[in-house]
Design a protein around this motif. Structure first.
Motif, PDB file in Angstrom:
ATOM      1  N   UNK A  17     -16.826  41.838  12.218  1.00  0.00           N
ATOM      2  CA  UNK A  17     -16.814  42.840  10.938  1.00  0.00           C
ATOM      3  C   UNK A  17     -15.539  42.654  10.095  1.00  0.00           C
ATOM      4  N   UNK A  18     -14.554  42.502  10.678  1.00  0.00           N
ATOM      5  CA  UNK A  18     -13.338  42.378   9.927  1.00  0.00           C
ATOM      6  C   UNK A  18     -13.399  41.015   9.062  1.00  0.00           C
ATOM      7  N   UNK A  19     -13.719  40.091   9.659  1.00  0.00           N
ATOM      8  CA  UNK A  19     -14.059  38.657   8.828  1.00  0.00           C
ATOM      9  C   UNK A  19     -14.936  38.657   7.787  1.00  0.00           C
ATOM     10  N   UNK A  20     -15.862  39.529   8.040  1.00  0.00           N
ATOM     11  CA  UNK A  20     -17.077  39.444   7.207  1.00  0.00           C
ATOM     12  C   UNK A  20     -16.581  40.396   5.734  1.00  0.00           C
ATOM     13  N   UNK A  21     -15.741  41.450   6.176  1.00  0.00           N
ATOM     14  CA  UNK A  21     -15.319  42.291   4.922  1.00  0.00           C
ATOM     15  C   UNK A  21     -14.155  41.323   4.126  1.00  0.00           C
ATOM     16  N   UNK A  22     -13.593  40.542   4.906  1.00  0.00           N
ATOM     17  CA  UNK A  22     -12.575  39.726   4.163  1.00  0.00           C
ATOM     18  C   UNK A  22     -13.261  38.821   3.286  1.00  0.00           C
ATOM     19  N   UNK A  23     -14.291  38.026   3.794  1.00  0.00           N
ATOM     20  CA  UNK A  23     -15.108  37.032   2.804  1.00  0.00           C
ATOM     21  C   UNK A  23     -15.845  38.060   1.792  1.00  0.00           C
ATOM     22  N   UNK A  24     -16.103  39.143   1.841  1.00  0.00           N
ATOM     23  CA  UNK A  24     -16.819  39.944   0.777  1.00  0.00           C
ATOM     24  C   UNK A  24     -15.715  40.339  -0.118  1.00  0.00           C
ATOM     25  N   UNK A  25     -14.493  40.740   0.226  1.00  0.00           N
ATOM     26  CA  UNK A  25     -13.434  40.928  -0.525  1.00  0.00           C
ATOM     27  C   UNK A  25     -12.891  39.950  -1.514  1.00  0.00           C
ATOM     28  N   UNK A  26     -12.840  38.869  -0.557  1.00  0.00           N
ATOM     29  CA  UNK A  26     -12.356  37.632  -1.676  1.00  0.00           C
ATOM     30  C   UNK A  26     -13.540  37.114  -2.478  1.00  0.00           C
ATOM     31  N   UNK A  27     -14.767  37.250  -2.181  1.00  0.00           N
ATOM     32  CA  UNK A  27     -15.788  36.811  -3.171  1.00  0.00           C
ATOM     33  C   UNK A  27     -15.492  37.897  -4.335  1.00  0.00           C
ATOM     34  N   UNK A  28     -15.101  39.118  -4.378  1.00  0.00           N
ATOM     35  CA  UNK A  28     -15.077  40.111  -5.322  1.00  0.00           C
ATOM     36  C   UNK A  28     -13.840  39.833  -6.243  1.00  0.00           C
ATOM     37  N   UNK A  29     -12.752  39.463  -5.480  1.00  0.00           N
ATOM     38  CA  UNK A  29     -11.448  39.470  -6.299  1.00  0.00           C
ATOM     39  C   UNK A  29     -10.877  38.157  -6.145  1.00  0.00           C
ATOM     40  N   UNK A  55      -4.095  38.011  14.176  1.00  0.00           N
ATOM     41  CA  UNK A  55      -2.788  38.532  14.374  1.00  0.00           C
ATOM     42  C   UNK A  55      -1.983  38.378  13.013  1.00  0.00           C
ATOM     43  N   UNK A  56      -2.450  37.917  11.933  1.00  0.00           N
ATOM     44  CA  UNK A  56      -1.639  37.886  10.630  1.00  0.00           C
ATOM     45  C   UNK A  56      -2.676  37.243   9.497  1.00  0.00           C
ATOM     46  N   UNK A  57      -2.470  37.035   8.344  1.00  0.00           N
ATOM     47  CA  UNK A  57      -3.194  36.923   7.137  1.00  0.00           C
ATOM     48  C   UNK A  57      -3.728  35.397   7.429  1.00  0.00           C
ATOM     49  N   UNK A  58      -3.154  34.484   7.704  1.00  0.00           N
ATOM     50  CA  UNK A  58      -3.474  32.973   7.944  1.00  0.00           C
ATOM     51  C   UNK A  58      -4.610  33.174   8.995  1.00  0.00           C
ATOM     52  N   UNK A  59      -4.565  33.762  10.194  1.00  0.00           N
ATOM     53  CA  UNK A  59      -5.337  33.841  11.085  1.00  0.00           C
ATOM     54  C   UNK A  59      -6.895  34.447  10.469  1.00  0.00           C
ATOM     55  N   UNK A  60      -6.649  35.318   9.601  1.00  0.00           N
ATOM     56  CA  UNK A  60      -7.859  35.957   8.928  1.00  0.00           C
ATOM     57  C   UNK A  60      -8.516  34.860   8.029  1.00  0.00           C
ATOM     58  N   UNK A  61      -7.701  34.022   7.174  1.00  0.00           N
ATOM     59  CA  UNK A  61      -8.352  33.240   6.429  1.00  0.00           C
ATOM     60  C   UNK A  61      -8.980  32.086   7.247  1.00  0.00           C
ATOM     61  N   UNK A  62      -8.299  31.899   8.345  1.00  0.00           N
ATOM     62  CA  UNK A  62      -8.998  30.769   9.396  1.00  0.00           C
ATOM     63  C   UNK A  62     -10.554  31.341   9.774  1.00  0.00           C
ATOM     64  N   UNK A  63     -10.464  32.522   9.988  1.00  0.00           N
ATOM     65  CA  UNK A  63     -11.628  33.197  10.527  1.00  0.00           C
ATOM     66  C   UNK A  63     -12.732  33.117   9.384  1.00  0.00           C
ATOM     67  N   UNK A  64     -12.209  33.640   8.156  1.00  0.00           N
ATOM     68  CA  UNK A  64     -12.989  33.531   6.979  1.00  0.00           C
ATOM     69  C   UNK A  64     -13.894  32.156   6.803  1.00  0.00           C
ATOM     70  N   UNK A  65     -12.977  31.305   6.995  1.00  0.00           N
ATOM     71  CA  UNK A  65     -13.446  29.926   6.807  1.00  0.00           C
ATOM     72  C   UNK A  65     -14.466  29.625   7.879  1.00  0.00           C
ATOM     73  N   UNK A  66     -14.267  30.096   9.169  1.00  0.00           N
ATOM     74  CA  UNK A  66     -15.391  30.068   9.959  1.00  0.00           C
ATOM     75  C   UNK A  66     -16.735  30.569   9.712  1.00  0.00           C
TER      76      UNK A  66
END
Length: 243
Positions: A17-29, A55-66
């Protein structure tokens, strides 16, 4: 359970859910304004709640790429190597076009995650299954480069070569002066730019790295790979084919 900001309600978070929310947020802004704090606000949780899942923003972005990679069609079962590679590349291009920020995220990843490695591995598998040698496959992967992900560097995307959208905001008189100056300084570029002008309804449309241009270059590469494969090409000195 994760506390919401109003403390009176609770919502269950998990990594997906965190990763998918990150994708949606990046899509918007876009990726420039993207932050852990902004994502926490979007999910209505305190920022520290996110760190239970990344653990951090980089790991979040890695997951969003996944997440983006998961949206790319798998290799076509039963297709020959050429069709399989072409379809996979075009599927990747379609997936990235839905998420304009993803290209930059992929290009700036410093760690190859399991999802990225699996994606690369699947490309190698398509060539090996087609009978390519490991030697030729190695060089083919270098030649594909970012095209494996469905993107390339845009050759003519430069302020000095205004696109139709940019030109629309420039007075016609100024456009004439700009184009005349371009022709004086860079006559060959100007010649190509003039010959490549397209109507609004053209398949190519505005810009040189659209679907038509991308597929044109991809097919050239695939045809070249096929020719080298048939020749039994090798990178070993003294054994390379000149045909």
């Amino acid at each position: 359970m994760t506390e919401k900001l109003d403390m009176g309600r609770r919502v269950r978070l998990n990594r997906d859910r965190v990763l998918r929310a990150g994708v949606s947020l990046a899509d918007e802004g876009g990726i420039d304004s993207f932050s852990m704090r902004r994502l926490a606000q979007e999910l209505e949780v305190v920022p520290m709640a996110l760190y239970k899942h990344v653990s951090n923003k980089e790991e979040l972005l890695d997951g969003m790429v996944e997440i983006i990679i998961a949206g790319i069609d798998p290799p076509e079962i039963g297709a020959d190597w050429k069709d399989a590679v072409r379809l996979r590349v075009l599927s990747a291009r379609h997936a990235l076009q839905q998420h304009p920020w993803a290209r930059r995220a992929i290009e700036t990843r410093t760690t190859k995650t399991p999802a990225v490695l699996a994606y690369m591995d699947s490309f190698i598998a398509m060539f090996l299954a087609g009978g390519f040698s490991t030697d030729l496959t190695h060089h083919v992967m270098h030649a594909l480069g970012g095209r494996m992900w469905g993107f390339t560097q845009e050759l003519f995307d430069d302020p000095a070569m205004p696109t139709a959208a940019k030109q629309a905001a420039v007075p016609p008189e100024a456009q004439t002066v700009m184009l005349r100056r371009m022709a004086e300084l860079y006559p060959n570029i100007a010649t190509i730019a003039a010959s490549a002008a397209h109507d609004d309804g053209s398949v190519v449309g505005h810009g040189c790295d659209d679907q038509f241009e991308f597929e044109f270059a991809l097919d050239l590469l695939l045809d070249g790979f096929e020719r080298l494969h048939r020749q039994g090409w090798t990178s070993r000195p003294g054994q390379r084919s000149n045909r």
